[in-house]
Write a protein that holds these residues in place. Structure first.
Motif: not given
Length: 293
Positions: A165-176, A178-194
């Motif tokens: 699966p690959v994941f596309e967000f349409r809510n800016a809260s994922w990138f507000d 410090a959330n941006q780093n939190e989001t990308l770190d979470f995806l990397r930790a679980h090898k989820l494609a952004f």
């Protein structure tokens, strides 16, 4: 640098058929798909968002394309929490309701599980042919950053395995902030494609044009910059043709992204007339230029 695959999010749009992009000899669905596959190495199937595919359709797609061609499939709307027309649900699983649109919670648990099972199994012919790239999960604007939604990303990955699966967000809260780093770190930790996007800004569904490789596969989708983004007319919404200058500004960014991933897929989703096909061709030319090929 990893492989870059460039394609479009449609090959059957009626305005594309009317544009003259296809030669007159490509006068059947089979010939049009074959022609498309001769121009680009990858395509995104958008129709599966509106109604789940049939296994026989997937088998025909696999048979009608050359070895090495890749299909990405957009997840059925019910699986991403979007309102879904009752008529789009498998006939034997439709709930008895007066509602025109339903959400996952409107289905009995067993029926919901069956939707998942049938959707994924319909992709088996593509997977068996080595032509299934990934399944795109594009979430709605109300799918913001919170624990339960992160857990759903993990659930989706578990349900799809071994499909990617690959994941596309349409809510800016994922990138507000410090959330941006939190989001990308979470995806990397679980090898989820952004999935990074280029899209109009200033709307409820707008997210910034962040590019990041969080797994071996990185994906970028170009939605255009139509000033009618909120229109219910899909051709007004996506009817935007990128200038060569705009695409040239993206070429080095895409090359940098490709240096961090095994495979980078780029899809032009400005699907009106032949805008997407012509822009995809231009982007291929520009990337060839960047790489000195």
């Amino acid at each position: 640098m990893g492989t870059i695959q460039i394609g479009t999010a449609s090959w059957t749009d009626r305005t594309l058929l009317a544009s003259g992009w296809y030669p007159a000899s490509a006068d059947t669905p089979e010939k049009r798909l074959a022609y498309y596959a001769g121009q680009f190495p990858v395509v995104e199937v958008d129709s599966t968002y509106y109604g789940p595919p049939a296994e026989q359709t997937s088998r025909l797609w696999a048979q009608r394309t050359p070895d090495g061609f890749t299909f990405n499939i957009k997840a059925f709307s019910l699986l991403t929490g979007h309102p879904t027309k009752v008529s789009a649900i498998y006939k034997d699983l439709r709930p008895e309701t007066d509602k025109k649109n339903i959400y996952p919670g409107d289905l009995p648990a067993q029926a919901y599980e069956e939707v998942w099972s049938r959707f994924l199994s319909a992709l088996d012919p593509l997977a068996e042919a080595g032509k299934l790239g990934a399944v795109l999960f594009q979430f709605p604007p109300w799918f913001g950053i919170r624990k339960s939604n992160k857990e759903y990303l993990l659930e989706v990955a578990a349900r799809c395995r071994p499909i990617r699966p690959v994941f596309e967000f349409r809510n800016a809260s994922w990138f507000d902030g410090a959330n941006q780093n939190e989001t990308l770190d979470f995806l990397r930790a679980h090898k989820l494609a952004f999935v990074g996007v280029d899209m109009p800004q200033g709307h409820k569904s707008s997210v910034p044009p962040v590019l990041a490789a969080t797994a071996g596969l990185a994906v970028v989708r170009f939605h255009g910059h139509s000033d009618k983004w909120t229109s219910k007319d899909i051709h007004e919404k996506f009817g935007y043709e990128y200038s060569r200058q705009e695409l040239a500004a993206w070429a080095p960014r895409l090359r940098s992204l490709a240096a961090e991933a095994d495979t980078t897929q780029v899809f032009m989703n400005n699907c009106y007339s032949d805008y997407a096909q012509r822009n995809a061709t231009e982007l291929i030319e520009l990337l060839d230029g960047v790489e000195g090929d």
